[in-house]
Design an enzyme around this catalytic site. Structure first.
Site, mmCIF file in Angstrom:
data_model
loop_
_atom_site.group_PDB
_atom_site.id
_atom_site.type_symbol
_atom_site.label_atom_id
_atom_site.label_comp_id
_atom_site.label_asym_id
_atom_site.label_seq_id
_atom_site.Cartn_x
_atom_site.Cartn_y
_atom_site.Cartn_z
ATOM 1 N N GLY A 44 0.802 -1.255 -0.060
ATOM 2 C CA GLY A 44 0.025 0.007 -0.162
ATOM 3 C C GLY A 44 0.754 1.366 0.120
ATOM 4 O O GLY A 44 0.381 2.252 -0.433
ATOM 5 N N GLU A 98 3.845 4.333 5.649
ATOM 6 C CA GLU A 98 2.716 3.756 5.907
ATOM 7 C C GLU A 98 1.708 4.356 5.188
ATOM 8 O O GLU A 98 1.831 5.423 4.780
ATOM 9 C CB GLU A 98 2.274 3.848 7.324
ATOM 10 C CG GLU A 98 2.308 2.320 8.072
ATOM 11 C CD GLU A 98 1.244 1.421 7.603
ATOM 12 O OE1 GLU A 98 1.087 1.131 6.401
ATOM 13 O OE2 GLU A 98 0.727 0.672 8.649
ATOM 14 N N ASP A 99 0.852 3.477 4.455
ATOM 15 C CA ASP A 99 -0.362 4.096 3.689
ATOM 16 C C ASP A 99 -1.432 4.634 4.393
ATOM 17 O O ASP A 99 -1.893 5.904 4.302
ATOM 18 C CB ASP A 99 -1.179 3.158 2.660
ATOM 19 C CG ASP A 99 -1.465 1.883 3.354
ATOM 20 O OD1 ASP A 99 -1.233 1.732 4.560
ATOM 21 O OD2 ASP A 99 -1.811 1.007 2.689
ATOM 22 N N ASP A 102 -5.047 2.786 10.995
ATOM 23 C CA ASP A 102 -6.411 2.630 11.205
ATOM 24 C C ASP A 102 -6.557 2.119 12.661
ATOM 25 O O ASP A 102 -6.511 3.140 13.491
ATOM 26 C CB ASP A 102 -6.784 1.323 10.315
ATOM 27 C CG ASP A 102 -8.516 1.033 10.141
ATOM 28 O OD1 ASP A 102 -8.898 2.081 10.486
ATOM 29 O OD2 ASP A 102 -8.691 -0.184 10.160
ATOM 30 N N LYS A 130 -6.681 7.428 10.328
ATOM 31 C CA LYS A 130 -8.287 7.600 10.479
ATOM 32 C C LYS A 130 -8.416 7.190 12.071
ATOM 33 O O LYS A 130 -8.454 6.080 12.533
ATOM 34 C CB LYS A 130 -8.703 5.862 10.011
ATOM 35 C CG LYS A 130 -9.823 6.135 9.057
ATOM 36 C CD LYS A 130 -10.565 4.896 8.749
ATOM 37 C CE LYS A 130 -10.157 4.122 7.494
ATOM 38 N NZ LYS A 130 -10.735 2.960 7.402
ATOM 39 N N PHE A 151 -14.215 3.367 4.417
ATOM 40 C CA PHE A 151 -13.333 2.442 3.649
ATOM 41 C C PHE A 151 -12.901 3.352 2.138
ATOM 42 O O PHE A 151 -13.532 3.236 1.383
ATOM 43 C CB PHE A 151 -13.733 1.200 3.202
ATOM 44 C CG PHE A 151 -12.825 0.209 2.903
ATOM 45 C CD1 PHE A 151 -11.967 -0.597 3.815
ATOM 46 C CD2 PHE A 151 -12.552 0.088 1.493
ATOM 47 C CE1 PHE A 151 -10.937 -1.389 3.298
ATOM 48 C CE2 PHE A 151 -11.623 -1.015 1.315
ATOM 49 C CZ PHE A 151 -10.667 -1.637 2.088
ATOM 50 N N VAL A 152 -11.456 3.490 2.240
ATOM 51 C CA VAL A 152 -10.988 4.253 1.013
ATOM 52 C C VAL A 152 -10.044 3.291 0.191
ATOM 53 O O VAL A 152 -9.490 2.399 0.848
ATOM 54 C CB VAL A 152 -10.214 5.321 1.709
ATOM 55 C CG1 VAL A 152 -11.164 6.581 2.146
ATOM 56 C CG2 VAL A 152 -9.135 5.074 2.447
ATOM 57 N N ASP A 158 -6.108 -0.859 -1.535
ATOM 58 C CA ASP A 158 -6.689 -1.619 -2.254
ATOM 59 C C ASP A 158 -8.163 -1.986 -1.730
ATOM 60 O O ASP A 158 -8.513 -1.931 -0.351
ATOM 61 C CB ASP A 158 -5.758 -2.847 -2.556
ATOM 62 C CG ASP A 158 -5.792 -3.858 -1.181
ATOM 63 O OD1 ASP A 158 -5.709 -3.220 -0.155
ATOM 64 O OD2 ASP A 158 -6.192 -5.094 -1.461
ATOM 65 N N ARG A 164 -5.473 -0.094 -6.441
ATOM 66 C CA ARG A 164 -3.950 0.344 -5.940
ATOM 67 C C ARG A 164 -3.762 1.686 -7.089
ATOM 68 O O ARG A 164 -2.938 2.601 -6.441
ATOM 69 C CB ARG A 164 -2.929 -0.467 -5.707
ATOM 70 C CG ARG A 164 -3.288 -1.390 -4.642
ATOM 71 C CD ARG A 164 -1.927 -2.267 -4.271
ATOM 72 N NE ARG A 164 -2.446 -3.526 -3.668
ATOM 73 C CZ ARG A 164 -2.249 -3.578 -2.154
ATOM 74 N NH1 ARG A 164 -2.476 -2.543 -1.524
ATOM 75 N NH2 ARG A 164 -2.474 -4.639 -1.617
HETATM 76 P P1 5GP Z 1 -4.080 -0.989 11.066
HETATM 77 O O1 5GP Z 1 -3.281 -2.014 11.826
HETATM 78 O O2 5GP Z 1 -3.637 0.320 11.500
HETATM 79 O O3 5GP Z 1 -5.328 -1.412 11.575
HETATM 80 O O4 5GP Z 1 -4.113 -1.271 9.757
HETATM 81 C C1 5GP Z 1 -3.287 -0.750 8.899
HETATM 82 C C2 5GP Z 1 -3.828 -1.469 7.164
HETATM 83 O O5 5GP Z 1 -5.188 -1.828 7.284
HETATM 84 C C3 5GP Z 1 -3.364 -0.586 6.296
HETATM 85 O O6 5GP Z 1 -2.077 -0.538 5.920
HETATM 86 C C4 5GP Z 1 -4.187 -0.913 5.162
HETATM 87 O O7 5GP Z 1 -3.560 -1.843 4.603
HETATM 88 C C5 5GP Z 1 -5.510 -1.510 6.047
HETATM 89 N N1 5GP Z 1 -6.618 -0.498 6.069
HETATM 90 C C6 5GP Z 1 -6.977 0.265 6.880
HETATM 91 N N2 5GP Z 1 -8.051 0.796 6.551
HETATM 92 C C7 5GP Z 1 -8.260 0.826 5.378
HETATM 93 C C8 5GP Z 1 -9.044 1.517 4.304
HETATM 94 O O8 5GP Z 1 -9.880 2.465 4.573
HETATM 95 N N3 5GP Z 1 -8.884 1.205 2.943
HETATM 96 C C9 5GP Z 1 -7.850 0.065 2.703
HETATM 97 N N4 5GP Z 1 -7.962 -0.140 1.337
HETATM 98 N N5 5GP Z 1 -7.206 -0.372 3.415
HETATM 99 C C10 5GP Z 1 -7.181 -0.211 4.884
#
Ligand code: 5GP
Length: 178
Positions: A44, A98-99, A102, A130, A151-152, A158, A164
């Site tokens: 990502g 990081e992308d 969350d 987020k 959800f983006v 992706d 992507r």
């Molecule tokens: P975390 O461990 O912070 O919950 O998750 C991070 C990962 O969850 C990101 O690197 C991404 O791959 C995925 N993710 C979280 N929110 C989104 C979203 O809104 N869209 C997409 N495509 N992936 C997300």
């Protein structure tokens, strides 16, 4: 606009402009210090990494890691390393790319792994944040955009490995995943 996209949240122009600002801030932070190794999480963060590094005026290196969360019985936050770094991070200054942050679980775990490998300092730059979804108390040092709990997709993000390549950040239509 792609037919699976409900609305565009952040345009390509806005992303490029913000990457320029972040590149400048990052360059200033490390000025006169040991340049960081950028560790980008696959897949990502690749488009964001490609954009960001154009504006970092330091002799940086970059490397990639691929991690995923365990499903089923493992405790929340445990992650599996699918592809490890090729470089050594011992005594290095790391900037994790990081992308999106969350829940914060990935960030917390990867930061811990890098420190266990001997990284001296670990900072984080994330294209998106987020905060409404956070369950772990962690924050990126540099954030491109703070977004609502939707959800983006696009610019590296992706849904089932698709979208992507979209040049913007868009909200995925609910009918695609419901
Ligand atoms: P975390 O461990 O912070 O919950 O998750 C991070 C990962 O969850 C990101 O690197 C991404 O791959 C995925 N993710 C979280 N929110 C989104 C979203 O809104 N869209 C997409 N495509 N992936 C997300």
């Amino acid at each position: 606009m792609h037919q699976s996209v409900e609305k565009i949240l952040i345009t390509q122009e806005e992303i490029v402009a913000r990457a320029k600002e972040l590149g400048k801030e990052i360059s200033e932070l490390y000025q006169g210090k040991k340049p960081p190794i950028l560790v980008a999480l696959l897949k990502g963060s690749v488009p964001f990494l490609s954009e960001l590094i154009k504006y970092i005026e330091l002799d940086i290196e970059f490397d990639f890691m691929d991690v995923s969360s365990y499903e089923g019985t493992k405790s929340l936050g445990d992650i599996k390393i699918n592809k490890d770094l090729e470089c050594s991070v011992k005594d290095e200054t790391i900037l994790l790319v990081e992308d999106i942050v969350d829940t914060g679980c990935t960030l917390k775990e990867v930061t811990r792994i890098l420190r266990n490998k001997g990284a001296k300092d670990v900072k984080v730059v994330s294209l998106l944040d987020k905060p409404d979804r956070r369950i772990v108390d962690i924050r990126a040092d540099f954030i491109g955009f703070t977004i609502p709990d939707e959800f983006v997709i696009g610019f590296g993000l992706d849904y089932n490995q698709k979208y992507r390549n979209l040049p913007y950040i868009g909200v995925l239509k609910r009918e695609i995943y419901e």
